[in-house]
Design a protein around this motif. Structure first.
Motif, PDB file in Angstrom:
ATOM      1  N   ALA A 238       0.960  -1.269   0.018  1.00 36.48           N
ATOM      2  CA  ALA A 238       0.008  -0.017  -0.028  1.00 36.48           C
ATOM      3  C   ALA A 238       0.948   1.400   0.004  1.00 36.48           C
ATOM      4  CB  ALA A 238      -0.950  -0.135   1.242  1.00 36.48           C
ATOM      5  N   GLY A 239       0.348   2.378  -0.318  1.00 39.49           N
ATOM      6  CA  GLY A 239       0.992   3.756  -0.482  1.00 39.49           C
ATOM      7  C   GLY A 239       0.975   4.303   0.992  1.00 39.49           C
ATOM      8  N   LEU A 240       0.192   3.651   1.825  1.00 39.74           N
ATOM      9  CA  LEU A 240       0.116   4.458   3.244  1.00 39.74           C
ATOM     10  C   LEU A 240      -0.011   3.230   4.223  1.00 39.74           C
ATOM     11  CD1 LEU A 240      -0.025   6.999   4.866  1.00 39.74           C
ATOM     12  CD2 LEU A 240      -2.528   7.010   4.436  1.00 39.74           C
ATOM     13  N   PHE A 241       0.560   3.331   5.207  1.00 41.85           N
ATOM     14  CA  PHE A 241       0.362   2.397   6.234  1.00 41.85           C
ATOM     15  C   PHE A 241      -0.133   3.005   7.399  1.00 41.85           C
ATOM     16  CE2 PHE A 241       3.882  -0.600   4.893  1.00 41.85           C
ATOM     17  CZ  PHE A 241       3.007  -1.398   4.027  1.00 41.85           C
ATOM     18  N   LEU A 242      -1.133   2.391   8.012  1.00 36.57           N
ATOM     19  CA  LEU A 242      -1.864   3.093   9.239  1.00 36.57           C
ATOM     20  C   LEU A 242      -1.902   2.100  10.569  1.00 36.57           C
ATOM     21  CD1 LEU A 242      -5.006   4.537   7.655  1.00 36.57           C
ATOM     22  CD2 LEU A 242      -3.018   5.547   8.121  1.00 36.57           C
ATOM     23  N   PHE A 243      -1.246   2.451  11.614  1.00 36.97           N
ATOM     24  CA  PHE A 243      -1.042   1.370  12.854  1.00 36.97           C
ATOM     25  C   PHE A 243      -1.970   2.037  13.920  1.00 36.97           C
ATOM     26  CE2 PHE A 243       2.631   1.100  10.239  1.00 36.97           C
ATOM     27  CZ  PHE A 243       3.258  -0.137  10.397  1.00 36.97           C
ATOM     28  N   ASP A 244      -2.694   1.193  14.269  1.00 36.69           N
ATOM     29  CA  ASP A 244      -3.588   1.959  15.444  1.00 36.69           C
ATOM     30  C   ASP A 244      -3.222   1.228  16.823  1.00 36.69           C
ATOM     31  OD1 ASP A 244      -5.567   2.848  16.993  1.00 36.69           O
ATOM     32  OD2 ASP A 244      -7.391   1.879  16.300  1.00 36.69           O
ATOM     33  N   GLU A 245      -2.466   1.591  17.559  1.00 31.74           N
ATOM     34  CA  GLU A 245      -1.858   1.342  18.958  1.00 31.74           C
ATOM     35  C   GLU A 245      -1.436  -0.534  18.697  1.00 31.74           C
ATOM     36  OE1 GLU A 245      -2.718   2.610  22.623  1.00 31.74           O
ATOM     37  OE2 GLU A 245      -4.780   3.985  21.783  1.00 31.74           O
ATOM     38  N   PRO A 246      -0.627  -0.692  17.834  1.00 25.58           N
ATOM     39  CA  PRO A 246      -0.577  -2.279  17.474  1.00 25.58           C
ATOM     40  C   PRO A 246       0.326  -2.897  18.713  1.00 25.58           C
ATOM     41  CG  PRO A 246       0.937  -0.958  16.252  1.00 25.58           C
ATOM     42  CD  PRO A 246       0.190  -0.157  16.919  1.00 25.58           C
ATOM     43  N   LEU A 247       1.058  -2.178  19.392  1.00 27.24           N
ATOM     44  CA  LEU A 247       1.684  -2.794  20.485  1.00 27.24           C
ATOM     45  C   LEU A 247       1.049  -3.009  21.718  1.00 27.24           C
ATOM     46  CD1 LEU A 247       5.268  -1.612  19.632  1.00 27.24           C
ATOM     47  CD2 LEU A 247       3.999  -3.661  18.575  1.00 27.24           C
ATOM     48  N   SER A 248       0.128  -2.288  21.945  1.00 24.74           N
ATOM     49  CA  SER A 248      -0.604  -2.129  23.402  1.00 24.74           C
ATOM     50  C   SER A 248      -1.052  -3.532  24.201  1.00 24.74           C
ATOM     51  CB  SER A 248      -1.831  -1.163  23.478  1.00 24.74           C
ATOM     52  OG  SER A 248      -2.894  -1.757  22.422  1.00 24.74           O
ATOM     53  N   ASN A 249      -1.040  -4.592  23.262  1.00 25.11           N
ATOM     54  CA  ASN A 249      -1.511  -5.752  23.717  1.00 25.11           C
ATOM     55  C   ASN A 249      -0.276  -6.592  24.280  1.00 25.11           C
ATOM     56  OD1 ASN A 249      -4.385  -5.012  23.659  1.00 25.11           O
ATOM     57  ND2 ASN A 249      -4.671  -6.153  21.741  1.00 25.11           N
ATOM     58  N   LEU A 250       0.899  -6.283  24.082  1.00 20.18           N
ATOM     59  CA  LEU A 250       1.944  -7.122  24.029  1.00 20.18           C
ATOM     60  C   LEU A 250       2.653  -6.796  25.476  1.00 20.18           C
ATOM     61  CD1 LEU A 250       3.640  -6.985  20.803  1.00 20.18           C
ATOM     62  CD2 LEU A 250       1.820  -8.607  21.578  1.00 20.18           C
ATOM     63  N   ASP A 251       3.486  -7.708  25.947  1.00 19.47           N
ATOM     64  CA  ASP A 251       4.141  -7.545  27.328  1.00 19.47           C
ATOM     65  C   ASP A 251       5.419  -6.747  27.093  1.00 19.47           C
ATOM     66  OD1 ASP A 251       6.728  -8.938  26.821  1.00 19.47           O
ATOM     67  OD2 ASP A 251       5.385 -10.571  26.726  1.00 19.47           O
ATOM     68  N   ALA A 252       5.942  -5.999  28.134  1.00 22.42           N
ATOM     69  CA  ALA A 252       7.005  -4.800  28.084  1.00 22.42           C
ATOM     70  C   ALA A 252       8.169  -5.378  27.336  1.00 22.42           C
ATOM     71  CB  ALA A 252       7.463  -4.454  29.299  1.00 22.42           C
ATOM     72  N   LYS A 253       8.727  -6.495  27.481  1.00 20.95           N
ATOM     73  CA  LYS A 253       9.831  -6.839  26.515  1.00 20.95           C
ATOM     74  C   LYS A 253       9.502  -7.007  25.103  1.00 20.95           C
ATOM     75  CE  LYS A 253      13.479 -10.499  26.506  1.00 20.95           C
ATOM     76  NZ  LYS A 253      13.293 -10.958  25.151  1.00 20.95           N
ATOM     77  N   LEU A 254       8.248  -7.633  24.908  1.00 13.51           N
ATOM     78  CA  LEU A 254       8.013  -7.773  23.570  1.00 13.51           C
ATOM     79  C   LEU A 254       7.738  -6.531  22.842  1.00 13.51           C
ATOM     80  CD1 LEU A 254       7.750  -9.912  21.467  1.00 13.51           C
ATOM     81  CD2 LEU A 254       5.197 -10.429  22.147  1.00 13.51           C
ATOM     82  N   ARG A 255       7.139  -5.540  23.253  1.00 15.06           N
ATOM     83  CA  ARG A 255       6.952  -4.283  22.913  1.00 15.06           C
ATOM     84  C   ARG A 255       8.356  -3.585  22.382  1.00 15.06           C
ATOM     85  NH1 ARG A 255       1.889  -1.174  24.992  1.00 15.06           N
ATOM     86  NH2 ARG A 255       2.992   0.712  24.443  1.00 15.06           N
ATOM     87  N   VAL A 256       9.317  -3.771  23.232  1.00  9.14           N
ATOM     88  CA  VAL A 256      10.463  -3.136  22.765  1.00  9.14           C
ATOM     89  C   VAL A 256      10.922  -3.795  21.757  1.00  9.14           C
ATOM     90  CG1 VAL A 256      12.797  -2.777  23.501  1.00  9.14           C
ATOM     91  CG2 VAL A 256      11.078  -2.339  25.164  1.00  9.14           C
ATOM     92  N   GLU A 257      10.947  -5.221  21.432  1.00  5.73           N
ATOM     93  CA  GLU A 257      11.295  -5.854  20.455  1.00  5.73           C
ATOM     94  C   GLU A 257      10.648  -5.497  18.905  1.00  5.73           C
ATOM     95  OE1 GLU A 257      11.104 -10.105  21.563  1.00  5.73           O
ATOM     96  OE2 GLU A 257      12.729  -9.770  22.935  1.00  5.73           O
ATOM     97  N   MET A 258       9.135  -5.536  19.113  1.00  6.49           N
ATOM     98  CA  MET A 258       8.325  -5.191  18.075  1.00  6.49           C
ATOM     99  C   MET A 258       8.529  -3.873  17.698  1.00  6.49           C
ATOM    100  SD  MET A 258       6.921  -7.976  17.040  1.00  6.49           S
ATOM    101  CE  MET A 258       5.858  -7.050  15.871  1.00  6.49           C
TER     102      MET A 258
END
Length: 365
Positions: free
Chosen positions: A152-172
């Motif tokens: 796509a020409g434009l990517f939209l991300f709606d809080e994609p990491l909010s359901n992950l634990d702290a360590k995984l949030r940093v990695e993602m």
């Protein structure tokens, strides 16, 4: 290649105004982060860009073309949702291919795209699994992969990491940044996490109460916040705010930070600045341990209220002028609550704010 322009966009739900006169311009390849507290309007703005919500007034333009009345499927966007939005009855391969199927992309091309995306996101062993057999991080990779496969020409991300634990949030978070560096696709990312915003965004839009508070690079927002809200929102730990009562001394404002006046601060007086009560802002890293008594340098003698070791440094909480203040000091000194400590505040990075309007009134540095 996609540029994005938002012109005077407002959105109301009945009598409730959730977006008020929003204007932004995003260049091709930028990574814009919309950040702010819950209810500020950032997700509504993202939904307006996607076509999931109609704007009440104003215009949205992709590459100079007005898209207010264009259906979501025709806007050339890829969207990654907070809840992943994967089809539970399809395996990973089917989820990634779904958008390609809808666009009637040939099967051979689909296979190439799926293989490319799976390799990039390191999910090749997962292609035959269903979402229920995946961890949260794996599901998030699949959701991102589905958006990437569409090119796509434009990517939209709606809080994609909010359901992950702290360590995984940093990695993602790191993976999303690396993906953007590879693809250079124009992206808009919604989060309430200011650390996420600072690390990901090429520019950041801070929102509050349906309005834009400030729009700029991470460095701009950190070093030159426009008001008390931005100054307190950006930075971890947050900026300290101390009430002061300055007096004019020529072209400067002077004030003391304790009754004994052991440390007097002078700052250039901004044009028109009065000597009414003001708010002094200073970040924890600009408060240092003062030299020992008798070394010829002023310092504030404070009682330590709380000690928070973080590993690379230690946070000390003290009271200054009736305000709780945090100082970031080296970790090798052993501090205890109730002990006394002498602190020095660096005037070079101090800021002054109007306590009534919240606006910054100190001169830019």
């Amino acid at each position: 290649m996609t540029t994005l322009e938002i012109r005077n966009v407002s959105k109301t739900f009945g009598d409730v105004e959730v977006l008020r006169d929003i204007s932004l311009a995003i260049e091709d390849g930028e990574f814009l982060v919309l950040v702010g507290p819950s209810g500020c309007g950032k997700t509504t703005l993202l939904n307006c860009l996607a076509g999931l919500e109609n704007v009440t007034s104003g215009d949205i333009l992709f590459n100079g073309r007005r898209v207010n009345d264009v259906a979501p499927k025709d806007r050339d966007i890829g969207m990654v949702f907070q809840n992943y939005a994967l089809y539970p009855n399809m395996d990973v391969r089917g989820n990634i291919a779904f958008g390609l199927e809808m666009r009637k992309v040939p099967k051979a091309v689909q296979a190439e795209k799926i293989a490319e995306v799976a390799r990039m996101l390191q999910i090749e062993p997962l292609l035959g699994r269903r979402p229920g057999q995946l961890s949260g991080g794996q599901r998030q990779r699949v959701a991102i992969g589905r958006a990437l496969a569409r090119e796509a020409g434009l990517f939209l991300f709606d809080e994609p990491l909010s359901n992950l634990d702290a360590k995984l949030r940093v990695e993602m978070r790191a993976e999303i940044k690396l993906l953007h560096q590879r693809t250079r696709t124009t992206s808009v990312y919604v989060t309430h996490d200011q650390v996420e915003a600072m690390t990901l965004g090429s520019r950041i839009c801070i929102m509050k109460d349906a309005r834009i508070q400030q729009f700029g690079t991470p460095r701009d927002l950190y070093q030159n916040p426009a008001n008390l809200f931005v100054a307190g929102f950006i930075g971890s730990p947050a900026m300290n705010f101390i009430p002061v009562s300055p007096r004019r001394a020529g072209q400067e404002l002077a004030f003391s930070l304790n009754a004994a006046e052991t440390q007097t601060i002078t700052l250039p007086a901004p044009p028109g600045a009065a000597t009414a009560d003001l708010v002094l802002g200073i970040r924890p890293e600009e408060i240092t341990l003062a030299p020992a008594q008798g070394a010829g340098e002023a310092g504030l003698d404070c009682e330590i209220l709380m000690v928070e070791p973080t590993g690379p440094d230690t946070l000390l909480s003290v009271m200054i002028n009736g305000a709780k203040v945090q100082a970031r000091v080296p970790p090798h000194v052993d501090f205890r609550p109730g002990e006394r400590v002498r602190l020095a505040l660096s005037p070079a990075r101090m800021m002054l704010f109007d306590p009534g309007t919240g606006a910054r009134i100190s001169a830019d540095r």
